[in-house]
Write a protein that holds these residues in place. Structure first.
Motif, mmCIF file in Angstrom:
data_model
loop_
_atom_site.group_PDB
_atom_site.id
_atom_site.type_symbol
_atom_site.label_atom_id
_atom_site.label_comp_id
_atom_site.label_asym_id
_atom_site.label_seq_id
_atom_site.Cartn_x
_atom_site.Cartn_y
_atom_site.Cartn_z
ATOM 1 N N PRO A 93 0.792 -1.243 0.000
ATOM 2 C CA PRO A 93 0.000 0.000 0.000
ATOM 3 C C PRO A 93 0.816 1.282 0.000
ATOM 4 N N THR A 94 2.074 1.238 0.424
ATOM 5 C CA THR A 94 2.876 2.461 0.476
ATOM 6 C C THR A 94 3.873 2.563 -0.682
ATOM 7 N N LEU A 95 3.882 1.585 -1.570
ATOM 8 C CA LEU A 95 4.831 1.572 -2.682
ATOM 9 C C LEU A 95 4.562 2.751 -3.620
ATOM 10 N N ALA A 96 5.615 3.497 -3.964
ATOM 11 C CA ALA A 96 5.444 4.701 -4.780
ATOM 12 C C ALA A 96 5.705 4.476 -6.259
ATOM 13 N N SER A 97 6.657 3.610 -6.587
ATOM 14 C CA SER A 97 7.049 3.466 -7.991
ATOM 15 C C SER A 97 7.249 2.002 -8.360
ATOM 16 N N VAL A 98 7.200 1.751 -9.657
ATOM 17 C CA VAL A 98 7.384 0.414 -10.207
ATOM 18 C C VAL A 98 8.299 0.534 -11.420
ATOM 19 N N ILE A 99 9.197 -0.418 -11.587
ATOM 20 C CA ILE A 99 10.090 -0.441 -12.748
ATOM 21 C C ILE A 99 9.368 -1.153 -13.892
ATOM 22 N N VAL A 100 9.296 -0.494 -15.044
ATOM 23 C CA VAL A 100 8.461 -0.993 -16.137
ATOM 24 C C VAL A 100 9.219 -0.932 -17.462
ATOM 25 N N SER A 101 8.978 -1.923 -18.314
ATOM 26 C CA SER A 101 9.543 -1.884 -19.661
ATOM 27 C C SER A 101 8.813 -0.821 -20.481
ATOM 28 N N PRO A 102 9.432 -0.304 -21.543
ATOM 29 C CA PRO A 102 8.764 0.691 -22.391
ATOM 30 C C PRO A 102 7.862 0.064 -23.448
ATOM 31 N N PHE A 103 7.627 -1.258 -23.363
ATOM 32 C CA PHE A 103 6.900 -1.965 -24.411
ATOM 33 C C PHE A 103 5.528 -2.458 -23.975
ATOM 34 N N GLU A 104 5.060 -2.027 -22.799
ATOM 35 C CA GLU A 104 3.813 -2.567 -22.260
ATOM 36 C C GLU A 104 2.590 -2.089 -23.050
ATOM 37 N N HIS A 105 1.527 -2.860 -22.957
ATOM 38 C CA HIS A 105 0.235 -2.453 -23.505
ATOM 39 C C HIS A 105 -0.210 -1.186 -22.769
ATOM 40 N N SER A 106 -0.924 -0.321 -23.460
ATOM 41 C CA SER A 106 -1.342 0.949 -22.857
ATOM 42 C C SER A 106 -2.157 0.748 -21.585
ATOM 43 N N SER A 107 -2.875 -0.368 -21.488
ATOM 44 C CA SER A 107 -3.669 -0.616 -20.290
ATOM 45 C C SER A 107 -2.801 -0.795 -19.051
ATOM 46 N N MET A 108 -1.581 -1.285 -19.234
ATOM 47 C CA MET A 108 -0.696 -1.482 -18.092
ATOM 48 C C MET A 108 -0.255 -0.138 -17.514
ATOM 49 N N TYR A 109 0.117 0.794 -18.385
ATOM 50 C CA TYR A 109 0.499 2.121 -17.901
ATOM 51 C C TYR A 109 -0.697 2.836 -17.283
ATOM 52 N N ALA A 110 -1.870 2.661 -17.894
ATOM 53 C CA ALA A 110 -3.077 3.285 -17.350
ATOM 54 C C ALA A 110 -3.401 2.739 -15.965
ATOM 55 N N ALA A 111 -3.252 1.437 -15.796
ATOM 56 C CA ALA A 111 -3.515 0.818 -14.494
ATOM 57 C C ALA A 111 -2.539 1.326 -13.437
ATOM 58 N N LEU A 112 -1.283 1.449 -13.810
ATOM 59 C CA LEU A 112 -0.289 1.970 -12.868
ATOM 60 C C LEU A 112 -0.679 3.370 -12.402
ATOM 61 N N GLY A 113 -1.107 4.224 -13.344
ATOM 62 C CA GLY A 113 -1.527 5.564 -12.974
ATOM 63 C C GLY A 113 -2.765 5.555 -12.096
ATOM 64 N N SER A 114 -3.705 4.671 -12.393
ATOM 65 C CA SER A 114 -4.954 4.601 -11.627
ATOM 66 C C SER A 114 -4.715 4.221 -10.173
ATOM 67 N N TYR A 115 -3.699 3.397 -9.932
ATOM 68 C CA TYR A 115 -3.432 2.944 -8.567
ATOM 69 C C TYR A 115 -2.238 3.641 -7.934
ATOM 70 N N GLY A 116 -1.840 4.778 -8.518
ATOM 71 C CA GLY A 116 -0.877 5.656 -7.869
ATOM 72 C C GLY A 116 0.572 5.238 -7.938
ATOM 73 N N PHE A 117 0.943 4.463 -8.956
ATOM 74 C CA PHE A 117 2.335 4.062 -9.115
ATOM 75 C C PHE A 117 3.025 4.951 -10.157
ATOM 76 N N GLU A 118 4.227 5.403 -9.836
ATOM 77 C CA GLU A 118 5.042 6.108 -10.819
ATOM 78 C C GLU A 118 5.839 5.076 -11.611
ATOM 79 N N PRO A 119 5.682 5.020 -12.942
ATOM 80 C CA PRO A 119 6.446 4.061 -13.735
ATOM 81 C C PRO A 119 7.859 4.579 -14.016
ATOM 82 N N ILE A 120 8.845 3.793 -13.681
ATOM 83 C CA ILE A 120 10.234 4.109 -13.999
ATOM 84 C C ILE A 120 10.632 3.213 -15.163
ATOM 85 N N LEU A 121 10.864 3.802 -16.336
ATOM 86 C CA LEU A 121 11.075 3.017 -17.541
ATOM 87 C C LEU A 121 12.492 2.473 -17.653
ATOM 88 N N ILE A 122 12.563 1.220 -18.080
ATOM 89 C CA ILE A 122 13.847 0.577 -18.351
ATOM 90 C C ILE A 122 14.306 1.002 -19.749
#
Length: 376
Positions: A93-122
């Motif tokens: 619940p307190t996690l702020a960011s997630v490491i993510v590939s730049p190749f994900e489906h748009s729904s994955m980035y949208a979900a990260l934003g919806s649940y308050g995660f900052e995506p850090i791109l590889i």
């Protein structure tokens, strides 16, 4: 089995949607007509339908090595990805960011934003493979769960899952993956992933069924509340018809996987050798890729006219990720790989599958050659 169509379409967009296995969907529909009972009811007829759902959950456990209660059925790949990310938020619940590939489906980035995660791109190489050294640096400086799809929906590039797993394990982090394009297309090392998703319409099981495997069993997690379905994770009457289709098509796909891939690899080689002779650039040609996928840059600027020309001949290809292809945006995958926007706007994707025939591939090659010569 064959591709049932009411027209003469030559279909080369399997990564968007696999044509349905007509006979299987028909047999499952007949079964549904005979046994339409709500699986959450108390009668023996309802309990029998619930038993079929649990049998499919058990089947998934057998083919993946996962735990039955961590599989949850939903309706679409997007919902499945949202469920995966929501489960991560509940776990941390307190996690702020997630490491993510730049190749994900748009729904994955949208979900990260919806649940308050900052995506850090590889960072990635021009080949479409993520930079493992950069991933290691990110894990050292921002130790976080890693999200990386196994096979790219545009490039078809297969990511180095073993190396990613080794790094995430070294730094005590989860490794989550979108397996939409890999499931039933190549052997998948499920044991390397802590959580993952896949979908029925990508394999020919029809629309309306997707699967999320949660990283852990968490009785407090509710995707939807208000009912006890799906081990209380997702309220709502299950789609028994779609779940039945999903298991039966999966069984066929896995039984024929090796033979199918030999055939599709032959088609891929034939396509790419000819397309290169027409002046096309094959993206990530030297990398390990899905045998059904060719992502290429056309040697012409008038891509829309090219696509219309193919469609007039009854041939369907794609400009990339189906959820974005209508917008005609430059492929973000290619931009991250170092291609220019002008190059990315000239990219198209050809993807084959179970019902593709050699004569169809030869017709596509011929029509592409003619159109390129006219538009060059």
């Amino acid at each position: 089995m064959k591709f049932h169509s009411t027209n003469e379409i030559k279909y080369f967009d399997y990564n968007s949607t696999h044509p349905p296995y007509h006979e299987i969907l028909e047999s499952c529909l007949e079964e549904y007509f005979d046994s339409f009972y709500n699986p959450s009811g108390i009668t023996r007829f309802s309990l029998k339908n619930q038993g079929k759902i649990e049998q499919t959950r058990k089947y998934l456990s057998q083919i993946t090595g996962g735990k039955e209660k961590q599989f949850v059925f939903s309706s679409t790949g997007t919902e499945a990805n949202y469920a995966l990310i929501q489960s991560l938020r509940v776990m941390q619940p307190t996690l702020a960011s997630v490491i993510v590939s730049p190749f994900e489906h748009s729904s994955m980035y949208a979900a990260l934003g919806s649940y308050g995660f900052e995506p850090i791109l590889i960072q990635t190489h021009r080949s479409g493979v993520i930079d493992l050294n950069h991933l290691k640096t990110l894990l050292q400086t921002h130790p976080s769960p890693v999200i990386c799809l196994y096979a790219g929906n545009e490039t078809g590039v297969i990511q180095p899952a073993e190396e990613i797993r080794s790094l995430t394990k070294q730094y005590g982090q989860l490794f989550l993956s979108d397996l939409m394009q890999a499931f039933c297309k190549i052997p998948v090392p499920f044991h390397l992933f802590d959580g993952y998703t896949f979908s029925g319409h990508k394999i020919g099981a029809g629309m309306g069924i997707a699967v999320t495997y949660f990283p852990e069993e968490n009785k407090e997690f509710r995707l939807f509340g208000g009912g006890n379905q799906e081990n209380e994770h997702r309220a709502g009457t299950e789609n028994t018809f779609a779940i039945s289709c999903f298991q039966k098509v999966t069984e066929i796909q896995l039984a024929n996987l090796e033979e199918k891939n030999v055939r599709l690899q032959t088609f891929q080689t034939l396509l790419e050798s000819n397309l290169e002779s027409f002046g096309c650039e094959i993206i990530a040609k030297e990398e390990r890729r899905l045998p059904n996928t060719t992502f290429l840059i056309l040697p012409i600027q008038t891509v829309d006219f090219f696509l219309l020309g193919l469609e007039e001949k009854g041939m369907i290809v794609s400009t990339g990720s189906s959820c974005k292809s209508r917008a005609r945006e430059a492929s973000k995958s290619l931009l991250h790989m170092g291609y220019s926007e002008e190059e990315a706007l000239r990219a198209i994707r050809i993807s084959t599958g179970s019902f593709t025939k050699l004569e169809d591939v030869n017709l596509l090659i011929d029509q592409m050659n003619q159109l390129i010569q006219k538009l060059i």
